[in-house]
Enzyme design. Structure first.
Site, PDB file in Angstrom:
ATOM      1  N   GLN A  17      43.446  31.858  44.281  1.00 38.57           N
ATOM      2  CA  GLN A  17      42.304  32.717  43.969  1.00 38.57           C
ATOM      3  C   GLN A  17      41.059  31.933  43.578  1.00 38.57           C
ATOM      4  O   GLN A  17      39.956  32.478  43.631  1.00 38.57           O
ATOM      5  CB  GLN A  17      42.689  33.696  42.862  1.00 38.57           C
ATOM      6  CG  GLN A  17      43.779  34.655  43.307  1.00 38.57           C
ATOM      7  CD  GLN A  17      44.193  35.622  42.221  1.00 38.57           C
ATOM      8  OE1 GLN A  17      45.091  35.327  41.446  1.00 38.57           O
ATOM      9  NE2 GLN A  17      43.570  36.770  42.158  1.00 38.57           N
ATOM     10  N   ARG A  74      46.563  28.922  31.773  1.00 36.79           N
ATOM     11  CA  ARG A  74      47.627  29.169  32.754  1.00 36.79           C
ATOM     12  C   ARG A  74      47.030  29.088  34.153  1.00 36.79           C
ATOM     13  O   ARG A  74      46.092  29.820  34.476  1.00 36.79           O
ATOM     14  CB  ARG A  74      48.242  30.562  32.518  1.00 36.79           C
ATOM     15  CG  ARG A  74      49.240  30.948  33.578  1.00 36.79           C
ATOM     16  CD  ARG A  74      49.920  32.288  33.307  1.00 36.79           C
ATOM     17  NE  ARG A  74      50.845  32.552  34.388  1.00 36.79           N
ATOM     18  CZ  ARG A  74      50.766  33.578  35.233  1.00 36.79           C
ATOM     19  NH1 ARG A  74      49.837  34.504  35.087  1.00 36.79           N
ATOM     20  NH2 ARG A  74      51.644  33.704  36.208  1.00 36.79           N
ATOM     21  N   HIS A 118      52.489  31.342  42.861  1.00 39.30           N
ATOM     22  CA  HIS A 118      51.662  32.545  42.697  1.00 39.30           C
ATOM     23  C   HIS A 118      51.278  33.011  44.108  1.00 39.30           C
ATOM     24  O   HIS A 118      50.113  32.999  44.491  1.00 39.30           O
ATOM     25  CB  HIS A 118      50.449  32.241  41.823  1.00 39.30           C
ATOM     26  CG  HIS A 118      49.807  33.444  41.202  1.00 39.30           C
ATOM     27  ND1 HIS A 118      49.622  33.573  39.841  1.00 39.30           N
ATOM     28  CD2 HIS A 118      49.295  34.578  41.747  1.00 39.30           C
ATOM     29  CE1 HIS A 118      49.012  34.720  39.585  1.00 39.30           C
ATOM     30  NE2 HIS A 118      48.797  35.348  40.726  1.00 39.30           N
ATOM     31  N   GLU A 164      54.967  37.432  39.201  1.00 39.46           N
ATOM     32  CA  GLU A 164      55.068  38.793  39.723  1.00 39.46           C
ATOM     33  C   GLU A 164      55.899  38.894  40.996  1.00 39.46           C
ATOM     34  O   GLU A 164      55.379  39.229  42.070  1.00 39.46           O
ATOM     35  CB  GLU A 164      53.667  39.363  39.959  1.00 39.46           C
ATOM     36  CG  GLU A 164      52.831  39.413  38.695  1.00 39.46           C
ATOM     37  CD  GLU A 164      51.595  40.304  38.822  1.00 39.46           C
ATOM     38  OE1 GLU A 164      51.361  40.840  39.911  1.00 39.46           O
ATOM     39  OE2 GLU A 164      50.886  40.451  37.816  1.00 39.46           O
ATOM     40  N   ASN A 290      53.005  40.339  32.795  1.00 38.67           N
ATOM     41  CA  ASN A 290      51.675  40.649  33.295  1.00 38.67           C
ATOM     42  C   ASN A 290      51.555  42.163  33.240  1.00 38.67           C
ATOM     43  O   ASN A 290      52.358  42.876  33.857  1.00 38.67           O
ATOM     44  CB  ASN A 290      51.504  40.197  34.752  1.00 38.67           C
ATOM     45  CG  ASN A 290      51.540  38.683  34.903  1.00 38.67           C
ATOM     46  OD1 ASN A 290      51.727  37.970  33.932  1.00 38.67           O
ATOM     47  ND2 ASN A 290      51.358  38.201  36.120  1.00 38.67           N
ATOM     48  N   TYR A 292      49.011  45.709  33.202  1.00 37.91           N
ATOM     49  CA  TYR A 292      47.682  46.260  33.476  1.00 37.91           C
ATOM     50  C   TYR A 292      47.529  47.753  33.221  1.00 37.91           C
ATOM     51  O   TYR A 292      46.421  48.222  32.977  1.00 37.91           O
ATOM     52  CB  TYR A 292      47.278  45.946  34.925  1.00 37.91           C
ATOM     53  CG  TYR A 292      46.953  44.477  35.128  1.00 37.91           C
ATOM     54  CD1 TYR A 292      45.685  43.989  34.874  1.00 37.91           C
ATOM     55  CD2 TYR A 292      47.939  43.575  35.533  1.00 37.91           C
ATOM     56  CE1 TYR A 292      45.378  42.643  35.030  1.00 37.91           C
ATOM     57  CE2 TYR A 292      47.650  42.218  35.689  1.00 37.91           C
ATOM     58  CZ  TYR A 292      46.370  41.766  35.434  1.00 37.91           C
ATOM     59  OH  TYR A 292      46.084  40.432  35.580  1.00 37.91           O
ATOM     60  N   GLU A 364      49.425  37.765  31.634  1.00 36.77           N
ATOM     61  CA  GLU A 364      48.190  38.337  32.201  1.00 36.77           C
ATOM     62  C   GLU A 364      47.916  39.697  31.586  1.00 36.77           C
ATOM     63  O   GLU A 364      48.832  40.499  31.408  1.00 36.77           O
ATOM     64  CB  GLU A 364      48.295  38.563  33.721  1.00 36.77           C
ATOM     65  CG  GLU A 364      48.165  37.341  34.555  1.00 36.77           C
ATOM     66  CD  GLU A 364      48.235  37.648  36.055  1.00 36.77           C
ATOM     67  OE1 GLU A 364      47.838  38.753  36.480  1.00 36.77           O
ATOM     68  OE2 GLU A 364      48.706  36.766  36.793  1.00 36.77           O
ATOM     69  N   TRP A 411      43.501  37.698  31.869  1.00 31.48           N
ATOM     70  CA  TRP A 411      43.186  37.579  33.281  1.00 31.48           C
ATOM     71  C   TRP A 411      41.768  38.094  33.490  1.00 31.48           C
ATOM     72  O   TRP A 411      41.555  39.271  33.288  1.00 31.48           O
ATOM     73  CB  TRP A 411      44.177  38.389  34.149  1.00 31.48           C
ATOM     74  CG  TRP A 411      43.876  38.150  35.601  1.00 31.48           C
ATOM     75  CD1 TRP A 411      43.064  38.868  36.416  1.00 31.48           C
ATOM     76  CD2 TRP A 411      44.358  37.041  36.381  1.00 31.48           C
ATOM     77  NE1 TRP A 411      42.997  38.292  37.657  1.00 31.48           N
ATOM     78  CE2 TRP A 411      43.776  37.185  37.662  1.00 31.48           C
ATOM     79  CE3 TRP A 411      45.197  35.948  36.123  1.00 31.48           C
ATOM     80  CZ2 TRP A 411      44.023  36.261  38.685  1.00 31.48           C
ATOM     81  CZ3 TRP A 411      45.439  35.052  37.145  1.00 31.48           C
ATOM     82  CH2 TRP A 411      44.852  35.213  38.411  1.00 31.48           C
ATOM     83  N   GLU A 418      40.236  38.265  44.824  1.00 32.46           N
ATOM     84  CA  GLU A 418      41.179  39.275  44.329  1.00 32.46           C
ATOM     85  C   GLU A 418      42.028  39.819  45.494  1.00 32.46           C
ATOM     86  O   GLU A 418      42.006  40.996  45.812  1.00 32.46           O
ATOM     87  CB  GLU A 418      40.404  40.367  43.573  1.00 32.46           C
ATOM     88  CG  GLU A 418      41.211  41.528  43.043  1.00 32.46           C
ATOM     89  CD  GLU A 418      42.432  41.168  42.200  1.00 32.46           C
ATOM     90  OE1 GLU A 418      42.413  40.151  41.491  1.00 32.46           O
ATOM     91  OE2 GLU A 418      43.411  41.922  42.282  1.00 32.46           O
ATOM     92  N   TRP A 419      42.749  38.924  46.148  1.00 32.52           N
ATOM     93  CA  TRP A 419      43.724  39.293  47.191  1.00 32.52           C
ATOM     94  C   TRP A 419      43.096  40.243  48.224  1.00 32.52           C
ATOM     95  O   TRP A 419      42.017  39.930  48.721  1.00 32.52           O
ATOM     96  CB  TRP A 419      44.998  39.841  46.533  1.00 32.52           C
ATOM     97  CG  TRP A 419      45.505  38.892  45.453  1.00 32.52           C
ATOM     98  CD1 TRP A 419      45.515  39.115  44.106  1.00 32.52           C
ATOM     99  CD2 TRP A 419      46.018  37.555  45.639  1.00 32.52           C
ATOM    100  NE1 TRP A 419      46.025  38.014  43.449  1.00 32.52           N
ATOM    101  CE2 TRP A 419      46.338  37.059  44.357  1.00 32.52           C
ATOM    102  CE3 TRP A 419      46.255  36.736  46.752  1.00 32.52           C
ATOM    103  CZ2 TRP A 419      46.870  35.771  44.155  1.00 32.52           C
ATOM    104  CZ3 TRP A 419      46.788  35.466  46.553  1.00 32.52           C
ATOM    105  CH2 TRP A 419      47.084  35.003  45.280  1.00 32.52           C
TER     106      TRP A 419
HETATM  107  C1  GAL Z   1      48.037  40.326  39.124  1.00 34.72           C
HETATM  108  C2  GAL Z   1      48.030  38.995  39.809  1.00 34.72           C
HETATM  109  C3  GAL Z   1      46.742  38.257  39.685  1.00 34.72           C
HETATM  110  C4  GAL Z   1      45.517  39.135  39.694  1.00 34.72           C
HETATM  111  C5  GAL Z   1      45.685  40.387  38.871  1.00 34.72           C
HETATM  112  C6  GAL Z   1      44.599  41.411  39.029  1.00 34.72           C
HETATM  113  O1  GAL Z   1      48.909  41.199  39.775  1.00 34.72           O
HETATM  114  O2  GAL Z   1      49.052  38.158  39.317  1.00 34.72           O
HETATM  115  O3  GAL Z   1      46.746  37.270  40.668  1.00 34.72           O
HETATM  116  O4  GAL Z   1      45.067  39.360  40.962  1.00 34.72           O
HETATM  117  O5  GAL Z   1      46.876  41.036  39.169  1.00 34.72           O
HETATM  118  O6  GAL Z   1      44.814  42.230  40.137  1.00 34.72           O
END
Ligand code: GAL
Length: 455
Positions: A17, A74, A118, A164, A290, A292, A364, A411, A418-419
């Site tokens: 990333q 990290r 990752h 993940e 991680n 969210y 994260e 994070w 962002e992927w």
């Molecule tokens: C996680 C991932 C990170 C980052 C984050 C926010 O799933 O490990 O690389 O992209 O989400 O989407």
């Protein structure tokens, strides 16, 4: 907060990333290089070729990390930078880069926390060995891990094998949203199985090598709150957590998948041999989380604000027989994720109880704000509030509930690739201008520093 010696504040990134330099100094291609150059896969057809150019600007970034006042950083190692074809010759220039980064961090008193994988699998392993569908990839990973332990193990004392695995399995080989982009109902279970075995082999190599340090795994999990107090909804929430975090974590603690998964999936869920169970059992010194967001879980589909299975369970909902929903009062981030700090506290408690108090690192946690205008993007009070409320919830879990949390890694350091969302979703404490590559700390960078200083 727990005593300062026992707790580390940090910030996180991942190689693919931030690094860029996709064709430099002998690096091989990986599956995200290929995926991000495939038309139609990434928002705005963005690619990860340059990203934040961290490969060339790491010194400036180490200064920004140090000025943030964190004790830990990290980051992940790019497998294809170390072993360009995944398993053959070692690329010394790749080793040199991570040596410079590690030494630069240590010189500033920042502890490196290293993730070995990752998501950026060397492309050759996908093409020649079917990637994580094959046990050969697990063996190749163990060798790659050994190369890293030998090169960096004298200075790196905190390792995570995987980031993940749920995403690698479900998004990579279930919904096909992530590289390698395969769609299947059964492949996620096979991929997860090989990832877990790869973890076991790498941890065995680490322990056999008598390195001084700790090794764990960073799994992700959204929290599941029962929609009602009924037995059905409570079972739905519990089983859904077992299908999410338990799937990838029970094996590394107990040596076996959750019983509910075996019951539901039968022989669609691969079996571990007795030797493999032994290899896996107790193979994590700590558990990464991680985290969210949170959803309600229930058994009935008579719900308001239903969350699509694509958004919540990545297509394995049918196997779980769970319906997810949200509360209309919950704030929503630019990613469409709900802000529910109490869910984080409950998540930490769930892990603590299920895994008998194994130490936890929050590897994260953070939030996205889509805003490409530097002038207004740096005024990110929403992110500062997010971090404040989530770290408060963590503090309650530690101080009031007795959960053994050893660290928190926000994070992320700076806006990055962002992927599938490309550069559109900004998670950073620092604004990155993807034209000029200039870095500008946001209000949340200073707010997080304040949180750390006053803890
Ligand atoms: C996680 C991932 C990170 C980052 C984050 C926010 O799933 O490990 O690389 O992209 O989400 O989407």
């Amino acid at each position: 907060m727990s005593s300062k010696e026992n707790f580390i504040w940090g910030v996180a990134t991942a190689a693919h990333q931030v690094e860029g330099a996709w064709l430099e100094d002998g690096k091989g291609l990986n599956i995200w290089d290929a995926y991000s150059h495939t038309p139609g896969k990434i928002t705005n057809e963005d690619t990860s070729a340059v990203a934040c150019d961290h490969y060339h600007r790491y010194e400036e970034d180490v200064d920004l990390i140090s000025d943030l006042g964190v004790g830990g950083y990290r980051f992940s190692i790019s497998w294809a930078r170390i072993l360009p074809d995944g398993k053959g010759a070692v690329n010394q220039k790749g080793i040199d880069f991570y040596n410079r980064l590690i030494d630069g961090l240590l010189a500033k008193g920042v502890t490196p926390f290293v993730t070995l994988y990752h998501w950026d699998l060397p492309l050759a392993l996908q093409m020649e060995d079917d990637g994580w569908l094959s046990y050969r990839t697990a063996e190749a990973f163990a060798r790659y891990a050994e190369v890293c332990f030998e090169a960096f193990g004298d200075r790196v004392k905190h390792w995570m094998t995987f980031n993940e695995n749920w995403c690698t399995a479900v998004l990579g080989n279930g919904t096909g949203l992530f590289a390698p982009g395969r769609v299947s109902d059964d492949e996620p279970y096979i991929v997860a199985h090989n990832l877990l075995l790869a973890h076991g082999l790498a941890v065995k190599a680490y322990r056999d090598g008598h390195y001084e340090g700790q090794i764990g795994i960073a799994n992700n999990c959204d929290f599941r709150e029962p929609l009602t107090d009924s037995d059905e909804d409570r079972a739905a929430a519990q089983e859904s957590l077992e299908f999410f975090y338990g799937w990838l974590t029970d094996p590394v603690v107990f040596g076996e998948y959750p019983a509910i998964m075996r019951e539901r999936l039968g022989d669609r869920l691969p079996e571990f041999t007795p030797e493999q169970k032994q290899l896996l059992k107790g193979s994590a010194d700590f558990l990464g989380l991680n985290h969210y967001t949170t959803h309600y879980a229930s058994r009935t589909d008579q719900v308001e604000n239903a969350v699509s299975s694509e958004d919540g369970n990545g297509g394995i909902s049918d196997d779980q027989q769970v319906v997810l929903s949200s509360d209309s009062d919950w704030p929503v981030t630019s990613m469409g994720w709900f802000v529910v700090p109490w869910g984080f506290r409950k998540m930490l408690n769930w892990i603590h109880e299920r895994y008998n108090g194994l130490p936890i690192y929050v590897t994260e946690n953070g939030t996205a704000l889509a805003n490409n205008d530097v002038e207004t993007a740096i005024d990110d009070t929403e992110r500062a509030e997010f971090i404040q409320s989530y770290t408060n919830a963590m503090k309650e879990a530690i101080e009031e509930d007795g959960v053994d949390v050893r660290g928190y890694f926000c994070w992320t350091l700076m806006d990055n690739f962002e992927w599938t969302r490309g550069y559109d979703m900004r998670f950073g404490l620092i604004f990155c201008d993807f034209e000029t590559l200039e870095r500008t700390p946001k209000a949340s960078y200073y707010a997080y520093r304040e949180i750390i200083q006053s803890s």
